[in-house]
Design a protein around this motif. Structure first.
Motif, mmCIF file in Angstrom:
data_model
loop_
_atom_site.group_PDB
_atom_site.id
_atom_site.type_symbol
_atom_site.label_atom_id
_atom_site.label_comp_id
_atom_site.label_asym_id
_atom_site.label_seq_id
_atom_site.Cartn_x
_atom_site.Cartn_y
_atom_site.Cartn_z
ATOM 1 N N LYS A 1 22.816 -3.414 29.456
ATOM 2 C CA LYS A 1 22.082 -2.919 30.623
ATOM 3 C C LYS A 1 21.345 -4.065 31.319
ATOM 4 O O LYS A 1 21.345 -4.151 32.550
ATOM 5 N N GLU A 2 20.726 -4.941 30.548
ATOM 6 C CA GLU A 2 20.039 -6.101 31.126
ATOM 7 C C GLU A 2 21.036 -7.013 31.842
ATOM 8 O O GLU A 2 20.757 -7.520 32.934
ATOM 9 N N PHE A 3 22.196 -7.204 31.225
ATOM 10 C CA PHE A 3 23.251 -8.023 31.810
ATOM 11 C C PHE A 3 23.706 -7.440 33.149
ATOM 12 O O PHE A 3 23.841 -8.155 34.137
ATOM 13 N N THR A 4 23.905 -6.126 33.171
ATOM 14 C CA THR A 4 24.316 -5.440 34.402
ATOM 15 C C THR A 4 23.252 -5.591 35.484
ATOM 16 O O THR A 4 23.567 -5.849 36.650
ATOM 17 N N THR A 5 21.996 -5.436 35.101
ATOM 18 C CA THR A 5 20.892 -5.562 36.051
ATOM 19 C C THR A 5 20.879 -6.950 36.688
ATOM 20 O O THR A 5 20.714 -7.080 37.902
ATOM 21 N N ALA B 1 20.537 -15.477 32.174
ATOM 22 C CA ALA B 1 19.095 -15.542 32.416
ATOM 23 C C ALA B 1 18.749 -16.691 33.363
ATOM 24 O O ALA B 1 17.896 -16.544 34.245
ATOM 25 N N MET B 2 19.426 -17.832 33.205
ATOM 26 C CA MET B 2 19.190 -18.962 34.112
ATOM 27 C C MET B 2 19.643 -18.616 35.527
ATOM 28 O O MET B 2 18.953 -18.951 36.494
ATOM 29 N N TYR B 3 20.794 -17.966 35.649
ATOM 30 C CA TYR B 3 21.261 -17.519 36.976
ATOM 31 C C TYR B 3 20.232 -16.579 37.602
ATOM 32 O O TYR B 3 19.970 -16.646 38.794
ATOM 33 N N ASP B 4 19.682 -15.696 36.787
ATOM 34 C CA ASP B 4 18.712 -14.729 37.286
ATOM 35 C C ASP B 4 17.475 -15.439 37.827
ATOM 36 O O ASP B 4 16.912 -15.040 38.847
ATOM 37 N N ARG B 5 17.051 -16.480 37.164
ATOM 38 C CA ARG B 5 15.851 -17.211 37.581
ATOM 39 C C ARG B 5 16.097 -18.169 38.740
ATOM 40 O O ARG B 5 15.231 -18.364 39.590
#
Length: 64
Positions: free
Chosen positions: A4-8, A56-60
């Motif tokens: 779910k976190e990955f999808t988000t 996570a790095m992509y997200d940031r």
């Protein structure tokens, strides 16, 4: 990281499953790449630690 976190993260980046897979370095046919990402998101496959860190790095910082 959960599916779910990955999808988000993928959705927040505005990427399709194929685009996310390509950003993570997956090669091959689009369908194969998409299925791999969907399996991570659904929990059918564990998300390897290196993929979780990269997502996570992509997200940031975004995807180059």
């Amino acid at each position: 990281m959960t599916g779910k976190e990955f999808t988000t993260i993928r959705k927040r980046l505005g990427l399709s499953t194929v685009e996310m897979g390509r950003a993570l370095g997956y090669e091959g046919q689009d369908n194969t790449v998409s299925v791999t990402v969907r399996r991570y998101e659904s929990g059918q496959r564990d998300i390897p630690p290196w993929i979780a860190r990269l997502a996570a790095m992509y997200d940031r910082h975004g995807v180059a």
